[in-house]
Scaffold this motif. Structure first.
Motif, PDB file in Angstrom:
ATOM      1  N   ALA A  58      25.637  37.812  35.947  1.00 12.92           N
ATOM      2  CA  ALA A  58      25.874  39.034  35.184  1.00 12.92           C
ATOM      3  C   ALA A  58      26.887  39.942  35.852  1.00 12.92           C
ATOM      4  O   ALA A  58      27.597  40.701  35.187  1.00 12.92           O
ATOM      5  CB  ALA A  58      24.559  39.778  34.981  1.00 12.92           C
ATOM      6  N   SER A  59      26.979  39.873  37.174  1.00  8.56           N
ATOM      7  CA  SER A  59      27.878  40.770  37.893  1.00  8.56           C
ATOM      8  C   SER A  59      29.275  40.188  38.080  1.00  8.56           C
ATOM      9  O   SER A  59      30.191  40.899  38.474  1.00  8.56           O
ATOM     10  CB  SER A  59      27.286  41.105  39.264  1.00  8.56           C
ATOM     11  N   ARG A  60      29.440  38.899  37.798  1.00  3.30           N
ATOM     12  CA  ARG A  60      30.745  38.266  38.004  1.00  3.30           C
ATOM     13  C   ARG A  60      31.697  38.676  36.891  1.00  3.30           C
ATOM     14  O   ARG A  60      31.370  38.562  35.711  1.00  3.30           O
ATOM     15  CB  ARG A  60      30.570  36.746  38.027  1.00  3.30           C
ATOM     16  N   PRO A  61      32.878  39.214  37.235  1.00  4.33           N
ATOM     17  CA  PRO A  61      33.788  39.690  36.181  1.00  4.33           C
ATOM     18  C   PRO A  61      34.378  38.548  35.372  1.00  4.33           C
ATOM     19  O   PRO A  61      34.383  37.387  35.784  1.00  4.33           O
ATOM     20  CB  PRO A  61      34.879  40.422  36.978  1.00  4.33           C
ATOM     21  N   VAL A  62      34.868  38.899  34.205  1.00  6.16           N
ATOM     22  CA  VAL A  62      35.524  37.934  33.325  1.00  6.16           C
ATOM     23  C   VAL A  62      36.914  37.621  33.869  1.00  6.16           C
ATOM     24  O   VAL A  62      37.593  38.489  34.417  1.00  6.16           O
ATOM     25  CB  VAL A  62      35.613  38.506  31.896  1.00  6.16           C
ATOM     26  N   ALA A  63      37.327  36.382  33.739  1.00  8.72           N
ATOM     27  CA  ALA A  63      38.652  35.991  34.211  1.00  8.72           C
ATOM     28  C   ALA A  63      39.735  36.783  33.492  1.00  8.72           C
ATOM     29  O   ALA A  63      39.590  37.152  32.319  1.00  8.72           O
ATOM     30  CB  ALA A  63      38.867  34.499  34.007  1.00  8.72           C
ATOM     31  N   SER A  64      40.815  37.035  34.207  1.00  5.80           N
ATOM     32  CA  SER A  64      41.925  37.806  33.650  1.00  5.80           C
ATOM     33  C   SER A  64      42.449  37.136  32.380  1.00  5.80           C
ATOM     34  O   SER A  64      42.658  35.918  32.337  1.00  5.80           O
ATOM     35  CB  SER A  64      43.043  37.927  34.686  1.00  5.80           C
TER      36      SER A  64
END
Length: 866
Positions: A64-70
């Motif tokens: 849940a804390s891992r950001p979405v790839a650019s």
């Protein structure tokens, strides 16, 4: 103002397959975002643990804390657990959806989840380009939760205004619209004194400006898949700046409190948490009370012939010092001094000064140090304020008298000395300190510091500065030898360093400002000082400049201890060993309380603040003084009853700002009254100074705030003074440019003035009154090489004038110009002596500069030496 990313975790039915879920995601993405190369795909991960385990919970939190790839708008991860297919399992796999805040809002993410669960057809959902106008109406629960979060954050940060980001829906949004349509409003809570619960709950949210950064404190949209609801506290790791249970505790108080309840009565800490916080800064110990002269007598009996006191070429043994003090005590009695009387001691640094202190204690009187270096009027005012019976200026007047009659002496709790500290009204305050406090201080650190008869100490500081109490009795009550440093040696780091080497000093006490100069002299000396313990105190310590010291004095051979203390709490309160690690980290910790002392950090109402929150440092325990001499009102204001002490002892309200960390260590944050307003913003000058000191080109710094006279707020100006570090150069522009990159615009110094050294008081602390006018000093000129002409072609006066111009940064110097009037100080004097020798002139002793301070007089004195 969307969040960078947000997530939603959904429990799926046990029969859910990854294949079906991937197909549903592909179908929906093709419909919603046709032609988009970054359409989301389903990732499947196996978790080798039950769904209800801590391992599974940690994995969900990590996803849940891992950001979405650019460049992507959505990530979908299917987590399968070890027990989900087992008969009787509580549920199926989890689907963790994470969206880029600029692409999908929380309601859109719930719509995506409903489609993937099969509760909603993909065609029922329509992507819609935003933004839409926001609906700023807050429901009662959201308003109360935002208020509770703001109040809790305000207590942790010590802030009177706190901004909270509150999720609000887009107005007139279609029910199945997909996009970044909902947004955030800013709930700007005013927590100023006098505000009530009704005032806070009436706060109206605002639409943030386009370039406004989102507040660090934020609420989250409700997460149920099938319905919307009031905002909630975010649950992801690191998403909330304060403990969630404390926000909830404040929310309950908001619900239960009458509308006219002052906000100051609401407390994020429960009774149990308050009790734990009070215990955090306590080091329980009940030291046995002793008189100073009794403990000294025990050392005399144990080692009468051991060296006790050295001043110049004179050394007294313990027995000789005791005999000298007894003789002076007899003289005090002959001059009418009786138990409890106050005796002024106006003596130069010598063996007689220490012997006279001991004599006053033996006479059961109280000594009041009067520094002979202070102006006469100040000494008279201090003596008059104390009401001294006798002032000793010549010890010879106390010799040749008959022995005084034997009489019982006061108890360890009776006064031993009075030291005056500066007062906000300009009238010095006399602090009355008993014997037991001093012996308790020595006892508290004796074992930890390894104090023994093998040690040699220096008495570097004025007897009117309480650091000298630690130096004198720390040595003499542990059997060590005390070396009294004369006035002129204290003004010359090179001479002082030579004394340390010559006398084999092992325990050194210094203010950080003075120690910086000594460390520079140590670097230049061929032989390092053989010190095993350095105690730093008296002012805040900047640890970064200590790295050079550690290079020359490894931590396993020389221990550095930073001690925080106050005259009213008997010199020292806490201790922290400083290592290279703390120096690299720029630590501001002053450590834990000494055994027998306690430290509390309280708010304006006397309640403990949360761990890590700023508040007033309040000291209790063995070191608290008896109060202020002849100042009952001020004593009652600053020395307050300790509600937790069954013995009825008092606490001292320090007026210092600090915070207690979870391990019980204290960070000192400066004076509470250091806060100033610049264009409406409250700032701490210490923060600006801290940023300046982080610059590798700066070795020391001071910050002042000036202007604003006549209520002209625009005229308020922050001025910085910096001492360059060796090597990087002395460009104030570069220093200011770096500060501008780290500070908000209203905190950037208007001027940065380069000095060769900061002016210090006689006690080694910064002397703001002697800082030059900001920006008037030009960039210092590098020392020029000695003249190439034959000796005699350039007069000593011309060479000396050039030296003065270079050091003091003035355009021209005449024969009648006074070194001190031009902004000179003892540190400039040291540099002038060095440059004069480099340019072919005789050395200039500091004493000579005091005797002949004008350029003409000093030139004539030098000419007589050539």
């Amino acid at each position: 103002m969307p969040p960078a990313h947000h997530s939603l975790t959904v429990r799926l039915p046990p029969a859910t397959t990854g294949t079906a879920l991937a197909a549903a995601l592909t179908t929906a993405a093709d419909l919603w975002w046709p032609g988009d190369r970054s359409r989301p795909r389903l990732w499947t991960e196996s978790v080798p643990a039950p769904a209800a385990s801590d391992t599974a919970a940690g994995r969900r939190a990590a996803e849940a804390s891992r950001p979405v790839a650019s460049g992507h708008r959505l990530r979908a991860v299917l987590l399968r657990y070890a027990d989900e297919l087992r008969e009787g399992a509580a549920g199926g796999p989890d689907l963790v959806l994470t969206a880029a805040g600029a692409a999908l809002d929380a309601r859109s993410l719930r719509l995506v989840a409903r489609v993937l669960r099969g509760d909603l057809a993909p065609g029922a959902v329509t992507p819609l380009a935003g933004p839409l106008p926001l609906d700023l109406r807050l429901d009662e629960e959201t308003r109360r939760l935002a208020s509770a979060l703001a109040l809790t954050v305000g207590r942790y940060e010590g802030a009177a205004t706190v901004r909270v980001a509150v999720p609000v829906p887009a107005r007139d949004r279609p029910p199945y619209a997909l996009g970044a349509l909902d947004g955030y409003a800013v709930f700007a809570a005013d927590l100023s004194p006098g505000r009530t619960v009704a005032d806070l709950l009436a706060t109206e949210p605002l639409v943030p400006a386009e370039d406004e950064r989102p507040p660090a404190a934020e609420l989250a949209a409700a997460e149920p898949v099938a319905s919307d609801g009031p905002a909630v506290l975010p649950t992801g790791p690191g998403t909330l700046p304060v403990p969630a249970h404390q926000v909830e505790y404040v929310r309950q108080q908001l619900m239960a409190s009458p509308s006219n309840t002052p906000l100051s009565r609401l407390d994020p800490l429960s009774d149990a948490e308050s009790a734990r916080q009070l215990a955090l800064g306590s080091r329980p110990k009940d030291p046995a009370p002793h008189r100073i002269d009794d403990v000294f007598a025990a050392q005399v009996a144990a080692r009468p012939g051991a060296p006790a006191l050295t001043a110049g070429s004179t050394t007294l043994s313990y027995a000789e010092l005791d005999a000298r003090a007894e003789m002076l005590a007899d003289g005090l009695y002959a001059h009418g001094v009786r138990p409890g009387d106050l005796v002024g001691l106006c003596l130069p640094r010598s063996t007689d000064l220490v012997a006279a202190m001991l004599a006053v204690l033996k006479a059961d009187a109280v000594h009041v140090p009067l520094d002979p270096e202070h102006p006469t009027d100040r000494r008279k005012r201090t003596a008059r304020d104390a009401g001294v019976r006798l002032t000793v200026e010549d010890p010879a007047t106390l010799t040749g008298h008959p022995p005084r009659p034997a009489a019982p002496r006061g108890k360890p709790g009776s006064p031993a000395y009075v030291i005056h500290t500066s007062g906000s009204t300009g009238r010095p305050k006399g602090v009355l300190v008993p014997h037991a406090n001093v012996t308790a201080l020595v006892d508290a650190v004796r074992e930890d510091f390894g104090l023994s008869p093998e040690d040699t100490w220096t008495c570097f500081h004025s007897a009117a500065f309480d650091f000298s109490v630690w130096e004198i009795w720390g040595a003499l009550l542990t059997g060590g030898r005390l070396v009294v440093v004369d006035h002129w040696t204290t003004r010359s780091p090179e001479d002082f360093h030579a004394l340390l080497v010559r006398e084999r000093v092992s325990v050194l006490s210094q203010t950080p400002s003075s120690f910086t100069q000594l460390a520079a002299a140590d670097r230049a000396a061929p032989d390092p000082a053989g010190i095993r313990l350095v105690v730093l105190g008296g002012e805040p310590l900047d640890t970064r400049p200590l790295l050079d010291w550690f290079d020359r004095h490894p931590e396993d051979r020389c221990r550095l201890v930073n001690m925080y203390g106050i005259t009213e709490t008997t010199v020292h309160v806490t201790a922290a060993t400083v290592t290279r690690r703390e120096a690299l980290a720029g630590s501001r910790s002053v450590g834990r309380p000494l055994p027998g002392w306690s430290v509390r950090v309280l708010d304006a109402h006397g309640r403990p603040v949360p761990t890590g929150a700023p508040g007033e440092i309040v000291v209790g325990g063995a070191g608290v003084a008896l109060g202020y001499l002849n100042r009952p009102a001020l004593t009652a204001e600053r020395f307050v009853p300790d509600p937790l002490d069954p013995a009825g002892r008092r606490l001292y309200r320090s007026g210092d700002l600090g915070r207690l960390l979870p391990d019980g260590t204290l960070e000192h944050l400066g004076r509470i009254d250091d806060q100033v307003k610049v264009r409406g913003f409250r700032i701490e000058p210490g923060e600006v100074r801290h940023v300046l000191l982080e610059d590798p080109a700066v070795s020391a710094a001071a910050v002042t705030v000036a202007g604003g006279d006549g209520d002209d707020a625009a005229a308020v100006r922050i001025d910085a003074y910096v001492v360059p570090a060796p090597g990087p150069g002395e460009d104030p522009g570069a220093v200011r440019e770096r500060a501008a990159r780290l500070l908000p615009a209203h905190m950037v110094p208007a001027t940065v003035t380069v000095l060769s050294a900061l002016p210090l008081t006689a006690n080694g602390k910064l002397d703001p009154a002697r800082l030059p006018a900001p920006g008037t000093r030009r960039k210092p000129v590098a020392p020029a090489p000695p003249p190439a002409a034959a000796p005699g072609e350039v007069s000593p006066a011309a060479v000396l004038a050039a030296v003065w111009r270079d050091v003091l940064g003035v355009e021209a110097v005449g024969p009648d110009d006074d070194f001190w009037d031009l902004g000179g100080n003892s540190l400039y004097a040291i540099r002038i002596g060095t440059l004069a020798r480099e340019r072919g002139l005789p050395g200039i002793p500091l004493r000579q500069l005091y005797l002949t301070p004008t350029l003409g007089a000093l030139s004539e004195a030098l000419a007589r030496k050539t």
